[in-house]
Design a protein around this motif. Structure first.
Motif, PDB file in Angstrom:
ATOM      1  N   SER A  32      32.279  41.539   4.898  1.00 42.02           N
ATOM      2  CA  SER A  32      31.520  42.791   5.033  1.00 42.02           C
ATOM      3  C   SER A  32      31.920  43.801   3.975  1.00 42.02           C
ATOM      4  CB  SER A  32      31.735  43.376   6.433  1.00 42.02           C
ATOM      5  OG  SER A  32      31.244  42.499   7.413  1.00 42.02           O
ATOM      6  N   THR A  33      33.214  43.906   3.684  1.00 40.17           N
ATOM      7  CA  THR A  33      33.688  44.828   2.646  1.00 40.17           C
ATOM      8  C   THR A  33      33.131  44.439   1.285  1.00 40.17           C
ATOM      9  OG1 THR A  33      35.704  45.308   3.870  1.00 40.17           O
ATOM     10  CG2 THR A  33      35.738  45.770   1.510  1.00 40.17           C
ATOM     11  N   THR A  34      33.117  43.144   0.993  1.00 40.59           N
ATOM     12  CA  THR A  34      32.596  42.681  -0.286  1.00 40.59           C
ATOM     13  C   THR A  34      31.113  43.012  -0.421  1.00 40.59           C
ATOM     14  OG1 THR A  34      34.235  40.916  -0.324  1.00 40.59           O
ATOM     15  CG2 THR A  34      32.363  40.674  -1.801  1.00 40.59           C
ATOM     16  N   TYR A  86      39.662  49.675  -0.781  1.00 35.63           N
ATOM     17  CA  TYR A  86      39.189  48.902  -1.938  1.00 35.63           C
ATOM     18  C   TYR A  86      38.693  49.851  -3.034  1.00 35.63           C
ATOM     19  CZ  TYR A  86      36.818  45.325  -4.672  1.00 35.63           C
ATOM     20  OH  TYR A  86      36.420  44.497  -5.687  1.00 35.63           O
ATOM     21  N   ALA A  92      30.864  46.709  -1.011  1.00 38.47           N
ATOM     22  CA  ALA A  92      31.328  47.025  -2.371  1.00 38.47           C
ATOM     23  C   ALA A  92      30.208  46.775  -3.370  1.00 38.47           C
ATOM     24  CB  ALA A  92      32.564  46.196  -2.715  1.00 38.47           C
ATOM     25  N   TYR A 132      43.738  49.085   9.337  1.00 37.92           N
ATOM     26  CA  TYR A 132      42.413  49.640   9.620  1.00 37.92           C
ATOM     27  C   TYR A 132      42.277  49.980  11.103  1.00 37.92           C
ATOM     28  CZ  TYR A 132      41.740  44.743  10.859  1.00 37.92           C
ATOM     29  OH  TYR A 132      41.890  43.491  11.398  1.00 37.92           O
ATOM     30  N   VAL A 146      38.515  49.542   5.274  1.00 34.58           N
ATOM     31  CA  VAL A 146      38.872  48.582   4.233  1.00 34.58           C
ATOM     32  C   VAL A 146      38.135  48.928   2.933  1.00 34.58           C
ATOM     33  CG1 VAL A 146      38.860  46.136   3.576  1.00 34.58           C
ATOM     34  CG2 VAL A 146      39.428  46.797   5.919  1.00 34.58           C
ATOM     35  N   LEU A 147      36.868  49.303   3.032  1.00 41.63           N
ATOM     36  CA  LEU A 147      36.106  49.683   1.842  1.00 41.63           C
ATOM     37  C   LEU A 147      36.723  50.905   1.157  1.00 41.63           C
ATOM     38  CD1 LEU A 147      33.598  49.173   0.060  1.00 41.63           C
ATOM     39  CD2 LEU A 147      32.398  50.829   1.512  1.00 41.63           C
ATOM     40  N   LEU A 179      35.884  41.037   8.018  1.00 38.66           N
ATOM     41  CA  LEU A 179      36.094  42.291   7.290  1.00 38.66           C
ATOM     42  C   LEU A 179      36.014  42.084   5.785  1.00 38.66           C
ATOM     43  CD1 LEU A 179      38.998  44.039   9.244  1.00 38.66           C
ATOM     44  CD2 LEU A 179      36.613  44.739   9.107  1.00 38.66           C
ATOM     45  N   VAL A 207      35.428  48.235   8.822  1.00 40.86           N
ATOM     46  CA  VAL A 207      34.897  47.851   7.510  1.00 40.86           C
ATOM     47  C   VAL A 207      34.967  49.033   6.549  1.00 40.86           C
ATOM     48  CG1 VAL A 207      32.890  46.969   6.254  1.00 40.86           C
ATOM     49  CG2 VAL A 207      33.374  46.141   8.567  1.00 40.86           C
ATOM     50  N   TYR A 208      34.618  50.207   7.019  1.00 41.45           N
ATOM     51  CA  TYR A 208      34.656  51.381   6.147  1.00 41.45           C
ATOM     52  C   TYR A 208      36.089  51.775   5.791  1.00 41.45           C
ATOM     53  CZ  TYR A 208      29.649  51.778   6.491  1.00 41.45           C
ATOM     54  OH  TYR A 208      28.315  51.510   6.395  1.00 41.45           O
TER      55      TYR A 208
END
Length: 159
Positions: A71-73, A39, A76, A20, A35-36, A68, A32-33
């Motif tokens: 925040s990603t969870t 995902y 999501a 990332y 990783v999102l 991360l 974060v975006y």
């Protein structure tokens, strides 16, 4: 790959490691975006490219990577993506407020990561935008209950 390859081999599952965007060139929430986006791709499209059917996704992260993951969870959930089946957090940077928690107090004797260095990194990473994202992503302790209610397994080492 020092960790992910042995994990994948021992667990006999695919393991993805995300490269990332990182500060100082890319401040929060850019990582974060990233990783999102991965995902989202894994949840919706990876089966089109690999013989992978992601029915059990576990997100893992240590230190800032734990932040991360949290925040990603949370994002999501907001994006109506399926929640991960588990989260593994090793000493996550999950409470970024300026409070004197046990780990913050212990950091005063840390020879490598002195609190002044950590605060400098945090300021570089967050400071200019934290007010804008306070209720969405920062800090994760505000949405722990929501994460716990949708995730089957949460393992956290340290705090």
């Amino acid at each position: 790959q020092n960790y992910t390859r042995p994990w994948s081999k021992e667990l006999d599952v695919p393991v993805l490691s995300i490269d990332y965007k990182k500060p100082p060139n890319h401040r929060f929430p850019a990582p974060v975006y990233d990783v999102l986006a991965v995902y989202n791709f894994v949840c919706k499209h990876i089966h089109n490219y690999c013989n992978i059917r992601p029915t059990t996704i576990v997100l893992a992260g240590d230190s800032a990577g734990g932040n991360l993951v949290l925040s990603t969870t949370a994002l999501a959930q907001k994006a109506n993506l399926p929640p991960p089946k588990g989260l593994f957090l090793a000493y996550p940077a999950s409470d970024l407020r300026s409070v004197y928690s046990p780990s913050r107090i212990n950091s005063f004797t840390d020879a490598i990561l002195h609190p002044s260095l950590l605060l400098m990194c945090l300021k570089e990473y967050l400071d200019k935008i934290k007010k804008k994202f306070k209720t969405i992503l920062w800090p994760p302790q505000f949405y722990y209950q929501s994460l716990i209610s949708t995730t089957n397994h949460l393992t956290c080492a340290g705090h």
